[in-house]
Design an enzyme around this catalytic site. Structure first.
Site, mmCIF file in Angstrom:
data_model
loop_
_atom_site.group_PDB
_atom_site.id
_atom_site.type_symbol
_atom_site.label_atom_id
_atom_site.label_comp_id
_atom_site.label_asym_id
_atom_site.label_seq_id
_atom_site.Cartn_x
_atom_site.Cartn_y
_atom_site.Cartn_z
ATOM 1 C CB SER A 132 35.165 33.505 40.901
ATOM 2 O OG SER A 132 36.161 33.973 40.043
ATOM 3 C CE1 TYR A 156 34.846 38.450 43.659
ATOM 4 C CE2 TYR A 156 36.527 37.616 42.167
ATOM 5 C CZ TYR A 156 35.196 37.768 42.508
ATOM 6 O OH TYR A 156 34.222 37.225 41.711
ATOM 7 C CE LYS A 160 32.491 35.725 44.550
ATOM 8 N NZ LYS A 160 31.031 35.769 44.646
ATOM 9 C CG LEU A 205 39.608 42.023 27.008
ATOM 10 C CD1 LEU A 205 40.700 43.071 26.811
ATOM 11 C CD2 LEU A 205 40.085 40.657 26.529
HETATM 12 P P1 NAD Z 1 27.613 42.862 39.544
HETATM 13 O O1 NAD Z 1 28.428 43.771 40.397
HETATM 14 O O2 NAD Z 1 27.109 43.369 38.255
HETATM 15 O O3 NAD Z 1 26.385 42.272 40.370
HETATM 16 C C1 NAD Z 1 26.458 42.006 41.755
HETATM 17 C C2 NAD Z 1 25.229 42.643 42.393
HETATM 18 O O4 NAD Z 1 25.264 42.409 43.811
HETATM 19 C C3 NAD Z 1 25.188 44.150 42.186
HETATM 20 O O5 NAD Z 1 23.932 44.507 41.654
HETATM 21 C C4 NAD Z 1 25.396 44.736 43.582
HETATM 22 O O6 NAD Z 1 24.703 45.955 43.759
HETATM 23 C C5 NAD Z 1 24.866 43.610 44.467
HETATM 24 N N1 NAD Z 1 25.447 43.600 45.820
HETATM 25 C C6 NAD Z 1 26.758 43.681 46.163
HETATM 26 N N2 NAD Z 1 26.890 43.670 47.492
HETATM 27 C C7 NAD Z 1 25.631 43.586 48.018
HETATM 28 C C8 NAD Z 1 25.106 43.559 49.332
HETATM 29 N N3 NAD Z 1 25.911 43.656 50.405
HETATM 30 N N4 NAD Z 1 23.780 43.457 49.500
HETATM 31 C C9 NAD Z 1 22.961 43.383 48.431
HETATM 32 N N5 NAD Z 1 23.378 43.415 47.158
HETATM 33 C C10 NAD Z 1 24.716 43.530 46.954
HETATM 34 O O7 NAD Z 1 28.502 41.543 39.308
HETATM 35 P P2 NAD Z 1 28.212 40.297 38.376
HETATM 36 O O8 NAD Z 1 29.213 40.288 37.280
HETATM 37 O O9 NAD Z 1 26.776 40.231 38.043
HETATM 38 O O10 NAD Z 1 28.607 39.122 39.374
HETATM 39 C C11 NAD Z 1 27.627 38.421 40.124
HETATM 40 C C12 NAD Z 1 28.342 37.415 41.016
HETATM 41 O O11 NAD Z 1 29.145 36.543 40.213
HETATM 42 C C13 NAD Z 1 29.289 38.061 42.027
HETATM 43 O O12 NAD Z 1 29.209 37.361 43.243
HETATM 44 C C14 NAD Z 1 30.665 37.866 41.389
HETATM 45 O O13 NAD Z 1 31.684 37.799 42.359
HETATM 46 C C15 NAD Z 1 30.482 36.532 40.681
HETATM 47 N N6 NAD Z 1 31.400 36.342 39.546
HETATM 48 C C16 NAD Z 1 31.380 37.251 38.514
HETATM 49 C C17 NAD Z 1 32.275 37.101 37.445
HETATM 50 C C18 NAD Z 1 32.315 38.097 36.313
HETATM 51 O O14 NAD Z 1 33.321 38.140 35.577
HETATM 52 N N7 NAD Z 1 31.257 38.879 36.091
HETATM 53 C C19 NAD Z 1 33.176 36.014 37.416
HETATM 54 C C20 NAD Z 1 33.139 35.104 38.482
HETATM 55 C C21 NAD Z 1 32.231 35.279 39.534
HETATM 56 N N1 UFG Z 2 43.123 42.797 29.894
HETATM 57 C C1 UFG Z 2 43.780 43.730 29.109
HETATM 58 N N2 UFG Z 2 43.303 45.008 29.141
HETATM 59 C C2 UFG Z 2 42.251 45.406 29.898
HETATM 60 C C3 UFG Z 2 41.591 44.431 30.700
HETATM 61 C C4 UFG Z 2 42.059 43.138 30.678
HETATM 62 O O1 UFG Z 2 44.758 43.429 28.414
HETATM 63 O O2 UFG Z 2 41.888 46.594 29.883
HETATM 64 C C5 UFG Z 2 43.581 41.398 29.843
HETATM 65 C C6 UFG Z 2 44.059 40.848 31.166
HETATM 66 O O3 UFG Z 2 45.413 41.149 31.376
HETATM 67 C C7 UFG Z 2 43.768 39.342 30.994
HETATM 68 C C8 UFG Z 2 42.510 39.318 30.109
HETATM 69 O O4 UFG Z 2 42.471 40.595 29.463
HETATM 70 O O5 UFG Z 2 44.812 38.721 30.305
HETATM 71 C C9 UFG Z 2 41.213 39.131 30.888
HETATM 72 O O6 UFG Z 2 41.152 40.096 31.929
HETATM 73 P P1 UFG Z 2 39.781 40.403 32.732
HETATM 74 O O7 UFG Z 2 40.093 41.521 33.675
HETATM 75 O O8 UFG Z 2 38.667 40.608 31.778
HETATM 76 O O9 UFG Z 2 39.479 39.041 33.475
HETATM 77 P P2 UFG Z 2 40.319 38.231 34.557
HETATM 78 O O10 UFG Z 2 40.534 36.863 33.980
HETATM 79 O O11 UFG Z 2 41.497 38.974 35.006
HETATM 80 O O12 UFG Z 2 39.324 38.148 35.792
HETATM 81 C C10 UFG Z 2 37.917 37.970 35.619
HETATM 82 C C11 UFG Z 2 37.196 38.692 36.756
HETATM 83 C C12 UFG Z 2 37.415 37.963 38.050
HETATM 84 C C13 UFG Z 2 37.028 36.516 37.888
HETATM 85 C C14 UFG Z 2 37.825 35.895 36.775
HETATM 86 C C15 UFG Z 2 37.382 34.476 36.578
HETATM 87 O O13 UFG Z 2 37.661 40.019 36.878
HETATM 88 O O14 UFG Z 2 36.606 38.534 39.031
HETATM 89 O O15 UFG Z 2 37.604 36.617 35.566
HETATM 90 O O16 UFG Z 2 38.206 33.836 35.666
HETATM 91 F F1 UFG Z 2 37.287 35.853 39.018
#
Ligand code: NAD
Ligand code: UFG
Length: 333
Positions: A132, A156, A160, A205
């Site tokens: 991430s 978190y 990572k 967001l």
């Molecule tokens: P998500 O929560 O929708 O999917 C993650 C999945 O992993 C879920 O289905 C959950 O049930 C499963 N899981 C969690 N812990 C587990 C465990 N111990 N054993 C088996 N399964 C488990 O999240 P996502 O948005 O699909 O994210 C997927 C990956 O990408 C995550 O590792 C997250 O940290 C990473 N990531 C997501 C974002 C984002 O904004 N969505 C950004 C950067 C990185």
């Molecule tokens: N924001 C709002 N209102 C909300 C939610 C978010 O104003 O209800 C704003 C935040 O302050 C920020 C922007 O929208 O300025 C984006 O916020 P997000 O929560 O959507 O995303 P972040 O960038 O904070 O973080 C996300 C994931 C992290 C990941 C990261 C990677 O939550 O897990 O993107 O860039 F690591």
């Protein structure tokens, strides 16, 4: 370049029931690649996989396994062989990680170590890990390239960074093709049939905007309009989930040996207000908002340098903000 026909075994997708994992499942099904999903459903349910089963008229092999359960995971790997592993499984809430850092360490780091041990025991050489942009912390310069210092500011992000190191420091992975993908802000949906379904009140967001659009919340809280950005609201690099999955595909097909880190974003930043405006215009839905104080731990601006992934993997994002907003809404409306 890997030839998919050389995949003699399925691809394992951990976390494959979740938002991003299920989109990877969709892409593999589209490309007619065999896959197996492992998930403990701690932050998902089976609905996205069931939708895909109907859409593609297939049965998706699913195993309810917690990656922290070393014995069960070992038995599972002893019973199945895989050509590649895409490791999405993990917990991803920044706020929850601050409240419960031990849970995040156990789930994300110990769980990943278990997956890594099984990968090594079976000799699998094609791997992708979901990292991430959060590992960069508060950017020292923009756009953020892969050489930017790793300085996560929440548990978190630390998990990572630690899992990246598990791959980087391990001699075994110097003989494998490993891609550590640092995602920026994924939004949107796959061909408007599956989308993001967070459990409970959304932190991010786009899911919150969707909740307001559906009438579940009266207004969007915008966390701060006094940042040093053009309109004062936070700027992020949003990427369509379809583009993100294509980046995984390029990573999977690249057979260069060693551990490589890639940013996966569009390389452009949009503010919260720009997101709201784009969503309203594309979907013709009003998103009322109220300005609130800044959210703890938020940064002003974050967007990726994307030259490395373009040059090495020949991938770049194609879908614009309008597509992200339209596709996110079309599956959730
Ligand atoms: P998500 O929560 O929708 O999917 C993650 C999945 O992993 C879920 O289905 C959950 O049930 C499963 N899981 C969690 N812990 C587990 C465990 N111990 N054993 C088996 N399964 C488990 O999240 P996502 O948005 O699909 O994210 C997927 C990956 O990408 C995550 O590792 C997250 O940290 C990473 N990531 C997501 C974002 C984002 O904004 N969505 C950004 C950067 C990185
Ligand atoms: N924001 C709002 N209102 C909300 C939610 C978010 O104003 O209800 C704003 C935040 O302050 C920020 C922007 O929208 O300025 C984006 O916020 P997000 O929560 O959507 O995303 P972040 O960038 O904070 O973080 C996300 C994931 C992290 C990941 C990261 C990677 O939550 O897990 O993107 O860039 F690591």
């Amino acid at each position: 370049m890997t030839d998919v026909n050389t995949f003699s075994h399925p691809i394992l997708i951990t976390g494959g029931a979740g938002f991003l994992g299920s989109h990877m499942v969709a892409l593999c099904l589209e490309k007619r690649i065999d896959l197996v999903v492992v998930d403990n459903l701690s932050n998902s349910d089976l609905s996205n996989l069931q939708t895909l089963e109907k859409h593609f008229n297939v049965t998706i092999p699913f195993f309810n396994i917690d990656i922290r359960d070393q014995d069960k995971l070992k038995d599972f790997f002893n019973e199945h062989r895989f050509s590649a592993v895409i490791h999405f499984a993990g917990l991803k809430s920044v706020a929850e990680s601050v409240a419960n850092p031990d849970l995040y360490h156990d789930n994300n780091v110990v769980g990943s170590q278990n997956v890594i041990d099984c990968i090594k025991a079976q000799g699998i050489k094609n791997l992708i890990f979901s990292s991430s942009a959060t590992v960069y912390g508060d950017p020292q310069y923009l756009p953020i390239d892969e050489d930017h210092p790793v300085q996560p500011y929440n548990p978190y992000g630390e998990t990572k960074a630690q899992v990246e190191e598990l791959f980087i420091q391990d001699e075994y992975f110097k003989t494998a093709s490993v891609k550590l993908l640092r995602y920026f802000n994924p939004v949107g949906s796959y061909k408007c049939i599956i989308g993001e379904k967070p459990n409970g009140m959304p932190n991010n967001l786009m899911p919150y905007i969707l909740g307001v659009a559906r009438g579940e919340y009266d207004f969007l809280n915008i966390y701060g309009d006094d940042y040093e950005t053009d309109d004062g609201t936070g700027v992020r690099d949003y990427i369509h989930v379809t583009d993100l999955m294509e980046a995984h595909w390029s990573a999977l097909m690249d057979d260069v040996i060693g551990c490589e880190i890639y940013n996966v974003g569009c390389g452009k930043g949009f503010s919260v207000k720009e997101m709201v405006k784009a969503f309203e215009e594309v979907n013709q839905v009003k998103i009322p908002y109220q300005i609130q104080p800044r959210r703890d731990g938020d940064i002003a601006t974050c967007y990726a340098a994307v030259d490395k992934i373009k040059n090495h993997l020949n991938w770049s994002a194609k879908l614009n903000l309008e597509s992200m907003c339209r596709d996110a809404w079309s599956v959730n409306s």
